[in-house]
Design a protein around this motif. Structure first.
Motif, mmCIF file in Angstrom:
data_model
loop_
_atom_site.group_PDB
_atom_site.id
_atom_site.type_symbol
_atom_site.label_atom_id
_atom_site.label_comp_id
_atom_site.label_asym_id
_atom_site.label_seq_id
_atom_site.Cartn_x
_atom_site.Cartn_y
_atom_site.Cartn_z
ATOM 1 N N GLN A 250 -59.220 -4.231 -79.331
ATOM 2 C CA GLN A 250 -58.562 -3.118 -79.305
ATOM 3 C C GLN A 250 -57.228 -2.237 -80.281
ATOM 4 O OE1 GLN A 250 -58.044 -5.881 -76.678
ATOM 5 N NE2 GLN A 250 -55.807 -5.392 -77.349
ATOM 6 N N ARG B 86 -60.024 2.747 -76.601
ATOM 7 C CA ARG B 86 -59.488 1.821 -78.268
ATOM 8 C C ARG B 86 -60.330 0.360 -77.651
ATOM 9 N NH1 ARG B 86 -53.779 2.399 -77.805
ATOM 10 N NH2 ARG B 86 -53.833 0.249 -77.393
ATOM 11 N N LEU C 125 -59.102 4.915 -88.526
ATOM 12 C CA LEU C 125 -58.193 4.125 -87.962
ATOM 13 C C LEU C 125 -57.453 4.368 -88.498
ATOM 14 C CD1 LEU C 125 -61.233 0.912 -87.246
ATOM 15 C CD2 LEU C 125 -59.554 2.541 -85.485
ATOM 16 N N SER D 212 -55.385 4.340 -72.606
ATOM 17 C CA SER D 212 -56.010 4.384 -74.403
ATOM 18 C C SER D 212 -55.866 2.878 -74.875
ATOM 19 C CB SER D 212 -54.575 4.486 -74.839
ATOM 20 O OG SER D 212 -53.073 3.791 -74.754
#
Length: 331
Positions: free
Chosen positions: A203, A56, A128, A52
């Motif tokens: 990130q 990102r 986000l 992940s």
């Protein structure tokens, strides 16, 4: 973190099997980095705990590149293994440059401010997370857990007061917030204008108030920024963006307080949980930022609660944290 067999397979598939590998200095996260050298070519291998983080990192990097800013090109990736091969931006860290050439401080921080002012013209991805008042308070949960707290009730009231105070800031438009934006996460490149700033470690980006990354850069936990430059760049940002000066200064001081408090908690956690006592040396500087931000009359209530809840990181407190560090224990 990927084992060596997966790393070798990844590098072979990317055409870097025979590259020489040397470790690069990491950060406070669980990620690690290596420089790869293959003749005249160089690249950086990032090893992350999970895929992940890779997803990102590449997503935000692509977004920033499309907006016209400098992020390292992705040469190869394996999300499942947590491996990413990146363009090597070199070793010209902004922090290192400032140590060697302190007379460039004003010009370099002016460029950083101009980058942040330009960033606000690019609407961030709407999905986000938004760093609003309640999220700011929630991020402080770790502070009394790891940093010595003399009054937990006052600490809880302080978090609530931060939320209330943030909610009084006049309407603002969220911007992309890199979140850990400072001179050790910027590489100076031989590129024109704002592209001179090579961006790293984004990130964990989210949507936040425009003051967040500015205070991150100007109230740097790892190095001193002169008060004159800090004052000049806050004014510079307000002038470039035509911000309401009073409202922006309130947001800047409040976010500076919240960031510095969280950093104290993170540095304490890095020591007592993760065995990284080297971050303790930064605590007095971070505490000074808290004191500076709380000197604002608008934060008087918060100042009273903070001083009731948290002692200063004096030598005794730091020594006590160091004794709790797992790496300082002898069998």
């Amino acid at each position: 973190m990927a084992d060596e067999a997966k790393v070798h397979s990844f590098l072979a598939a990317a055409g870097w099997r025979e590259a020489a590998r040397s470790p690069l200095a990491g950060d406070a996260s669980a990620r690690s980095y290596e420089r790869l050298t293959r003749g005249a070519d160089r690249a950086v291998l990032m090893k992350a705990p999970n895929g992940s983080e890779i997803a990102r990192f590449t997503r935000i990097g692509d977004w920033l590149a499309e907006a016209g800013f400098s992020t390292p090109r992705v040469l190869a990736r394996d999300d499942a293994a947590g491996l990413l091969l990146l363009e090597d931006f070199g070793d010209a860290l902004a922090a290192r440059h400032l140590d060697a050439t302190p007379e460039d401080e004003a010009a370099l921080y002016a460029l950083i401010t101009e980058f942040l002012a330009e960033l606000r013209h690019h609407a961030p991805p709407a999905d986000l997370p938004l760093l609003d008042g309640s999220a700011l308070a929630e991020l402080l949960d770790l502070v009394p857990e790891f940093y010595p707290c003399t009054d937990r009730a006052a600490a809880d009231r302080l978090q609530q007061a931060i939320t209330r105070k943030f909610d009084t800031i006049p309407a603002w438009t969220p911007v992309l917030c890199l979140r850990d934006f400072h001179a050790e996460n910027i590489i100076l490149l031989d590129r024109p204008g704002l592209r001179r700033l090579g961006l790293l470690d984004y990130q964990d980006a989210l949507r936040a108030h425009p003051a967040y990354d500015l205070v991150s850069a100007l109230q740097d936990a790892r190095r001193d920024v002169s008060p004159q430059v800090e004052e000049a760049e806050v004014a510079h940002y307000c002038a470039l963006t035509e911000a309401d000066t009073g409202a922006f200064h309130l947001a800047y001081r409040l976010l500076g307080l919240q960031r510095a408090m969280r950093i104290l908690g993170i540095f304490a956690r890095l020591c007592v949980r993760d065995g990284k006592p080297q971050y303790l040396e930064f605590m007095p500087r971070v505490y000074d930022y808290i004191s500076r931000n709380l000197s604002s009359p608008a934060l008087a209530e918060l100042a009273e609660l903070f001083h009731a809840a948290y002692p200063a990181p004096d030598p005794n407190l730091i020594a006590d944290l160091r004794r709790k560090c797992p790496t300082s224990q002898t069998p």
